[in-house]
Design a protein around this motif. Structure first.
Motif, PDB file in Angstrom:
ATOM      1  N   TYR A 128       0.818  -1.225   0.000  1.00 16.65           N
ATOM      2  CA  TYR A 128       0.000   0.000   0.000  1.00 16.65           C
ATOM      3  C   TYR A 128       0.850   1.273   0.000  1.00 16.65           C
ATOM      4  O   TYR A 128       0.637   2.172  -0.820  1.00 16.65           O
ATOM      5  CB  TYR A 128      -0.913  -0.084   1.226  1.00 16.65           C
ATOM      6  CG  TYR A 128      -1.807   1.080   1.520  1.00 16.65           C
ATOM      7  CD1 TYR A 128      -3.186   0.974   1.382  1.00 16.65           C
ATOM      8  CD2 TYR A 128      -1.300   2.298   1.991  1.00 16.65           C
ATOM      9  CE1 TYR A 128      -4.024   2.040   1.692  1.00 16.65           C
ATOM     10  CE2 TYR A 128      -2.124   3.362   2.286  1.00 16.65           C
ATOM     11  CZ  TYR A 128      -3.483   3.229   2.134  1.00 16.65           C
ATOM     12  OH  TYR A 128      -4.295   4.286   2.434  1.00 16.65           O
ATOM     13  N   MET A 132       1.222   4.573  -2.655  1.00 15.11           N
ATOM     14  CA  MET A 132       1.080   5.969  -2.222  1.00 15.11           C
ATOM     15  C   MET A 132       2.304   6.785  -2.663  1.00 15.11           C
ATOM     16  O   MET A 132       2.173   7.912  -3.141  1.00 15.11           O
ATOM     17  CB  MET A 132       0.898   5.998  -0.700  1.00 15.11           C
ATOM     18  CG  MET A 132       0.806   7.373  -0.121  1.00 15.11           C
ATOM     19  SD  MET A 132       0.119   7.311   1.554  1.00 15.11           S
ATOM     20  CE  MET A 132       0.661   8.900   2.162  1.00 15.11           C
ATOM     21  N   ASP A 135       1.977   7.487  -6.326  1.00 15.35           N
ATOM     22  CA  ASP A 135       0.977   8.546  -6.567  1.00 15.35           C
ATOM     23  C   ASP A 135       1.652   9.919  -6.549  1.00 15.35           C
ATOM     24  O   ASP A 135       1.403  10.772  -7.400  1.00 15.35           O
ATOM     25  CB  ASP A 135      -0.081   8.580  -5.446  1.00 15.35           C
ATOM     26  CG  ASP A 135      -0.988   7.367  -5.414  1.00 15.35           C
ATOM     27  OD1 ASP A 135      -1.082   6.669  -6.430  1.00 15.35           O
ATOM     28  OD2 ASP A 135      -1.595   7.137  -4.336  1.00 15.35           O
ATOM     29  N   GLN A 150      -0.273   9.654   8.593  1.00 18.58           N
ATOM     30  CA  GLN A 150       0.430   9.301   7.350  1.00 18.58           C
ATOM     31  C   GLN A 150       1.912   9.691   7.353  1.00 18.58           C
ATOM     32  O   GLN A 150       2.600   9.535   6.337  1.00 18.58           O
ATOM     33  CB  GLN A 150      -0.265   9.958   6.147  1.00 18.58           C
ATOM     34  CG  GLN A 150      -1.713   9.522   5.942  1.00 18.58           C
ATOM     35  CD  GLN A 150      -1.808   8.056   5.587  1.00 18.58           C
ATOM     36  OE1 GLN A 150      -1.031   7.550   4.791  1.00 18.58           O
ATOM     37  NE2 GLN A 150      -2.747   7.355   6.200  1.00 18.58           N
TER      38      GLN A 150
END
Ligand code: AMP
Ligand code: TRP
Length: 328
Positions: A128, A132, A135, A150
């Motif tokens: 995951y 991220m 991205d 985060q």
């Protein structure tokens, strides 16, 4: 260098006022200051069990919620992650330079996989944070507004970018978090815990109707588990909500009343409801207008996807050359 913002939000159901105050409202301000990319991260939503038939609806609802909250497609690029499949190719390239040990030490991974046998934990949950990182890095974004939960993922993103730059040559900028000043909003029915969609009764959805919002605020827990010398968490949460929804002056007055021992919680709750509704009523109204025009909404998201993809393609081409994947 231009300051470029990237952030993502998962289409996993309810958007509550904690998400709005802690993330979305901040994005609405940032779009005026930075070149901004805001992404509905549907690939991330596949890392936990979900209903495939419902996902498209969740994505549109989130798109409508973000637009209703004030994201303006003229000012930012709002798009759906899977409309730019380049994110997944970069994820693979970055996966190949990321140590498994570092991934398995991520707090969020440990929390989400806790108590499960290794054979039943999907590798998507482990990877995951690489998705991220991809991205962010595929747009060479250098500013990333996120909640404090985060922070670790952003550190990993920085590590991955550095490692890539060391191996293949300078490519990605240094990524910095933009942390919101807004207080964490606590559960209305259990103010020791964070407001969360996984605690029923803890949250107010952003598009909830007025009567239901009033009822939830009236029932909010004010004074359990309090140390007599400090403001009880439920009361502090109501102060925080009042301040976050533009009632700073009222909040200052109620804080004085609290010190003086003359505060009436029913008045405090009434003030919270008034300020909250003044901001949320127009958002709810816009939400219903936007979601009613599904084709228009889809067009806005598709246009955002095309704009994002143009940049992602260019950057991925450069990255492919660096890692030796361009043969012609
Ligand atoms: P989640 O979908 O719960 O991971 O939330 C998405 C983002 O919303 C988080 O990264 C936070 O920035 C924000 N957020 C979620 N819950 C809260 C809360 N109770 N108070 C403030 N911000 C929150
Ligand atoms: N992991 C983030 C969250 O749960 C969502 C997210 C995905 C994100 N990709 C991102 C946030 C890139 C910032 C940048 O909140």
């Amino acid at each position: 260098m231009t300051e470029r913002v990237f952030s993502g939000i998962q289409p996993t159901g309810v958007v509550h006022i904690g998400n709005y105050l802690g993330a979305i409202k901040n994005w609405v301000n940032l779009q005026n200051e930075y070149e901004s990319f805001f992404c509905i991260v549907d690939y991330h939503a596949l890392t936990v069990p979900y209903e495939p038939k419902e996902l498209p609806e969740r994505v549109l609802e989130l798109g409508a919620t973000l637009l209703a909250s004030g994201l303006d497609p003229e000012k930012c690029t709002l798009f759906v992650q899977s409309d730019v499949p380049e994110h997944t190719e970069l994820t693979w390239l970055l996966t190949c330079i990321t140590p498994v040990g570092q991934l398995s030490r991520m707090t969020q991974f440990k929390d989400k996989s806790q108590g499960q046998a290794a054979d039943s934990i999907g590798a998507g949950l482990l990877c995951y944070p690489i998705l991220m990182a991809a991205d962010i890095l595929i747009y060479k974004a250098n500013r990333v507004p996120v909640g404090e939960d985060q922070t670790q993922h952003l550190e990993l993103t920085r590590d991955i970018a550095r490692r890539f730059n060391n191996i293949y040559g300078e490519t990605f900028p240094e990524v910095q978090g933009l942390f919101t000043k807004t207080a964490r909003i606590m559960a209305l029915n259990d103010p020791e815990k964070k407001m969360s969609k996984s605690i029923p009764g803890s949250y107010i959805a952003l598009t909830e109707d007025e009567a239901s919002i009033r009822k939830k605020i009236r029932r909010a827990v004010t004074a359990t588990g309090a140390d007599p010398n400090t403001i009880p968490p439920g009361v502090a949460n109501l102060f925080a909500l009042l301040e976050a929804f533009g009632g700073e002056e009222d909040a200052a007055r109620f804080r004085e009343d609290y010190q003086a021992g003359t505060i009436r919680y029913s008045d405090l709750k009434e003030a919270v409801a008034e300020h909250m509704l003044a901001e949320l009523n127009p958002i709810r109204q816009r939400y219903h207008e936007i979601i009613a025009d599904r084709e228009g909404l889809k067009k806005i998201l598709a246009r955002g996807g095309e704009a994002a993809r143009t940049i992602a393609r260019q950057n991925l081409h450069e990255i492919r050359e660096k890692v030796g994947l361009v043969y012609q």
